[in-house]
Design a protein around this motif. Structure first.
Motif, PDB file in Angstrom:
ATOM      1  N   PRO A  47      13.071  -5.704  -2.583  1.00 18.97           N
ATOM      2  CA  PRO A  47      12.732  -4.825  -1.670  1.00 18.97           C
ATOM      3  C   PRO A  47      13.888  -3.643  -1.631  1.00 18.97           C
ATOM      4  O   PRO A  47      15.118  -3.966  -1.748  1.00 18.97           O
ATOM      5  CB  PRO A  47      12.883  -5.408  -0.209  1.00 18.97           C
ATOM      6  CG  PRO A  47      13.908  -6.811  -0.496  1.00 18.97           C
ATOM      7  CD  PRO A  47      13.300  -6.930  -1.966  1.00 18.97           C
ATOM      8  N   HIS A 104       5.569  -9.523   5.494  1.00 20.30           N
ATOM      9  CA  HIS A 104       6.427  -8.133   5.274  1.00 20.30           C
ATOM     10  C   HIS A 104       6.243  -7.332   6.075  1.00 20.30           C
ATOM     11  O   HIS A 104       5.979  -6.049   5.880  1.00 20.30           O
ATOM     12  CB  HIS A 104       6.126  -7.951   3.648  1.00 20.30           C
ATOM     13  CG  HIS A 104       6.522  -9.008   2.550  1.00 20.30           C
ATOM     14  ND1 HIS A 104       7.683  -9.572   2.426  1.00 20.30           N
ATOM     15  CD2 HIS A 104       5.539  -9.804   1.982  1.00 20.30           C
ATOM     16  CE1 HIS A 104       7.461 -10.557   1.303  1.00 20.30           C
ATOM     17  NE2 HIS A 104       6.489 -10.502   1.298  1.00 20.30           N
ATOM     18  N   ALA A 141       8.242  -7.047  -2.976  1.00 21.97           N
ATOM     19  CA  ALA A 141       8.809  -7.999  -2.021  1.00 21.97           C
ATOM     20  C   ALA A 141       9.899  -8.755  -2.544  1.00 21.97           C
ATOM     21  O   ALA A 141      10.851  -9.115  -2.161  1.00 21.97           O
ATOM     22  CB  ALA A 141       7.578  -9.099  -1.589  1.00 21.97           C
TER      23      ALA A 141
END
Length: 404
Positions: A266, A296, A263
């Motif tokens: 990305p 996400h 995250a």
């Protein structure tokens, strides 16, 4: 021989009942012997770890032994200890235990303690060579200890100096309530700007460490933290492949940290996280998982698997590997973390089901001697950035390197 071992253990137990005073005496004894390399603030950590390793020398396959040797090896290297220091360290240990053991001291114990110290210090020197350079040992303050499920706690720790680790690594953790007894835990988060680290701990019945961390440790207490080590879960090994992450019990911790790593940078990869537990009530990290999935949803899919719950929807029923295989797609890199029996089953079942061996990454369990590949890549290249009764034994892998 059995009586000798019992006397050795008893003398250390009595000594560690006053481990801070004993450690101060040990440090002063080293100073008197011109061994002036050990910082006084870390004397309790060095003294108790050395003592526990001497007493537990027969525990050659125990994960606690390898955790303790990682700590002692790093201290040995960072403090510049040399083989010629061993006799003086052993003498200081003998003097200290003799002074604090009282009536538990027996005439044969000086020789037993001296030989044991020399043996452990030789092992620490070898561990230091394998571990190489890297971050120092440190201490952290427990900021929160939250009951997450029956027998599971989430500890948030703020180290006094920022920990250097990569998501997926594990590090030795010790509470001074059980001085010198170390167990492996893997942070459940990628490095945070505030430096805090989250550990997931499941209390192992009869274990010396995990029940203390779950049931007795409170905010404001200190914990000791050793050097982070690679345990086979580094994302660097998977390039930019999509990921299938398979977590059993508190083996979720390092895999959740990997999701946070993805995250933070990305790169178009898709991630499927399969989380296994016995029942819905045993799913201890549901809120955090919901937040991750919601934040996400464009690239992260969270799948739940319940092995002993017939009240959940049929698609969620089954062991975690079976459910994970139903979500496997060719080209994915597969990471597995959980209790040792899950690791062994993954090694057998996943390749047989078509998962390429070179794309399968399973967590080390430290039930056997750690190899140089696992230890040697510890923290040397880690950036300075801004788990347990899932089996029945006292060796819970590392969050499954988490221990007892």
């Amino acid at each position: 021989m059995a009586d000798g071992v019992a006397d050795l253990e008893l003398s250390l137990a009595v000594c560690l009942a006053a481990h801070e005073r004993a450690a101060d005496y040990f440090w002063s004894s080293l100073e008197d012997r011109s061994v002036r390399v050990l910082p006084q603030r870390l004397a309790p950590m060095f003294f108790s770890t050395l003592g526990q390793l001497v007493v537990k020398r027969g525990d050659a396959g125990g994960i606690g032994r390898w955790a303790g040797l990682a700590v002692l090896g790093r201290m040995y290297r960072r403090f510049g200890l040399q083989p010629y220091h061993d006799s003086r360290i052993a003498a200081a240990m003998v003097d200290t235990v003799r002074r604090f053991a009282g009536d538990c001291w027996e005439p044969e114990l000086p020789g037993v303690w001296e030989r044991g110290c020399r043996r452990v210090l030789r092992l620490a020197e070898r561990a230091a060579g394998v571990l190489g350079d890297g971050p120092h040992v440190t201490v952290g303050e427990v900021e929160a200890c939250e009951a997450a499920a029956d027998g599971v706690a989430v500890l948030t720790v703020r180290p006094v100096r920022r920990l250097r680790y990569r998501p997926g690594q594990a590090l030795p953790v010790c509470t001074p309530r059980v001085p010198g007894v170390w167990r492996w835990y893997s942070p459940a988060n990628a490095p945070r700007p505030d430096g805090t680290v989250e550990f997931h701990v499941r209390a192992v019945a009869g274990g010396p460490v995990s029940p203390v961390l779950v049931e007795r440790v409170a905010p404001g207490e200190l914990v000791w933290l050793g050097p982070a080590c690679d345990v086979g879960l580094s994302l660097e090994a998977s390039g930019d492949a999509d990921l299938l992450l398979v977590a059993g019990g508190t083996g979720l911790a390092p895999l959740r940290a990997l999701v946070e790593q993805v995250a933070s940078a990305p790169a178009g990869r898709r991630v499927t996280l399969v989380v296994g537990s016995r029942t819905l009530l045993d799913l201890y990290d549901a809120v955090a998982l919901d937040k991750l999935a919601s934040a996400h949803r464009d690239w992260l899919t969270v799948v739940l698997a319940f092995s002993h719950d017939r009240d959940v929807e049929p698609a969620a029923q089954g062991d975690v590997l079976t459910v994970a295989l139903s979500h496997y797609r060719a080209g994915q890199a597969v990471y597995v973390c959980g209790p040792p029996q899950l690791i062994e089953a993954a090694r057998r079942r996943l390749p047989a089901a078509g998962v390429a061996v070179d794309s399968l990454h399973v967590a080390a369990t430290f039930q056997r001697t750690p190899g140089s590949a696992a230890w040697g890549s510890c923290q040397r290249s880690a950036p300075s950035c801004g788990s347990e009764r899932d089996d029945d034994a006292e060796r819970d892998g590392f969050n499954q390197v988490s221990g007892s």
